[in-house]
Design a protein around this motif. Sequence first.
Motif, short mmCIF file in Angstrom:
data_model
loop_
_atom_site.label_atom_id
_atom_site.label_comp_id
_atom_site.label_asym_id
_atom_site.label_seq_id
_atom_site.Cartn_x
_atom_site.Cartn_y
_atom_site.Cartn_z
N VAL A 1 0.84 -1.20 0.00
CA VAL A 1 0.00 0.00 0.00
C VAL A 1 0.87 1.25 0.00
O VAL A 1 0.63 2.20 -0.76
N ALA A 2 1.90 1.25 0.84
CA ALA A 2 2.79 2.41 0.93
C ALA A 2 3.50 2.68 -0.39
O ALA A 2 3.58 3.84 -0.83
N VAL A 3 4.00 1.65 -1.02
CA VAL A 3 4.70 1.82 -2.30
C VAL A 3 3.75 2.34 -3.37
O VAL A 3 4.06 3.29 -4.09
N ALA A 4 2.59 1.71 -3.48
CA ALA A 4 1.62 2.14 -4.50
C ALA A 4 1.20 3.58 -4.29
O ALA A 4 1.10 4.36 -5.25
N ALA A 5 0.97 3.97 -3.04
CA ALA A 5 0.55 5.34 -2.75
C ALA A 5 1.67 6.34 -3.04
O ALA A 5 1.42 7.43 -3.57
N GLU A 6 2.90 5.97 -2.72
CA GLU A 6 4.03 6.87 -2.97
C GLU A 6 4.24 7.07 -4.47
O GLU A 6 4.49 8.18 -4.93
N THR B 1 3.84 10.59 -6.42
CA THR B 1 4.93 11.15 -7.21
C THR B 1 4.52 11.38 -8.65
O THR B 1 4.83 12.42 -9.23
N LEU B 2 3.81 10.44 -9.24
CA LEU B 2 3.33 10.64 -10.61
C LEU B 2 2.31 11.78 -10.66
O LEU B 2 2.26 12.54 -11.64
N SER B 3 1.52 11.93 -9.60
CA SER B 3 0.58 13.05 -9.53
C SER B 3 1.31 14.38 -9.43
O SER B 3 0.85 15.40 -9.94
N LEU B 4 2.47 14.35 -8.77
CA LEU B 4 3.27 15.58 -8.68
C LEU B 4 3.70 16.03 -10.07
O LEU B 4 3.66 17.21 -10.40
N ARG B 5 4.08 15.08 -10.90
CA ARG B 5 4.44 15.40 -12.29
C ARG B 5 3.24 15.99 -13.02
O ARG B 5 3.37 16.94 -13.79
N MET B 6 2.07 15.44 -12.79
CA MET B 6 0.85 15.97 -13.41
C MET B 6 0.54 17.37 -12.89
O MET B 6 0.12 18.24 -13.65
N ALA B 7 0.74 17.61 -11.60
CA ALA B 7 0.46 18.92 -11.02
C ALA B 7 1.33 20.00 -11.63
O ALA B 7 0.85 21.12 -11.88
N VAL B 8 2.57 19.67 -11.90
CA VAL B 8 3.48 20.65 -12.48
C VAL B 8 3.03 21.05 -13.88
O VAL B 8 3.14 22.22 -14.27
N HIS B 9 2.49 20.11 -14.63
CA HIS B 9 2.14 20.37 -16.03
C HIS B 9 0.65 20.59 -16.29
O HIS B 9 0.29 21.16 -17.31
N GLY C 1 -1.54 10.84 -1.71
CA GLY C 1 -0.60 9.76 -1.97
C GLY C 1 0.51 9.70 -0.94
O GLY C 1 0.82 8.63 -0.40
N TYR C 2 1.09 10.86 -0.61
CA TYR C 2 2.20 10.86 0.35
C TYR C 2 1.73 10.54 1.77
O TYR C 2 2.40 9.81 2.50
N VAL C 3 0.58 11.07 2.18
CA VAL C 3 0.06 10.75 3.51
C VAL C 3 -0.24 9.26 3.61
O VAL C 3 0.14 8.59 4.58
N THR C 4 -0.88 8.71 2.60
CA THR C 4 -1.18 7.28 2.58
C THR C 4 0.10 6.45 2.60
O THR C 4 0.18 5.42 3.29
#
Length: 107
Positions: A9-14, A18-26, A38-41
């Motif tokens: 669960v921790a790996v999948a959420a991280e 992280t992939l969402s962070l890339r989306m947020a930037v663009h 994702g990071y809290v989970t």
Amino acid sequence: MTAWAWLVVAVAAEVAGTLSLRMAVHSGPSWYAAVALGYVTAFVGLSTSLAHGMPLGVAYGTWAAAGVALTAIGSRVLFGEALTRRMAVGIALIMVGVLLLELGGGH
């Protein structure tokens, strides 16, 4: 759930964070909610796996190595980023190191 299930669960959420962070930037700031979730989970999953008895070195090493590998693959698939042979060898070496940590733990 077992310690290993919580670590999954921790790996999948991280990776998702992280992939969402890339989306947020663009794609805009609305993705930052997914990053935070994702990071809290991820940290809840990691700490829960530790609470279930997983050794810290094994948990963190596995979390980091799997996160690096899956994020690199995900960024290649989703964003067309580079994933060279040299990068793949580096990821494999990290995974071997984590395996050696696990085998050296004697449990």
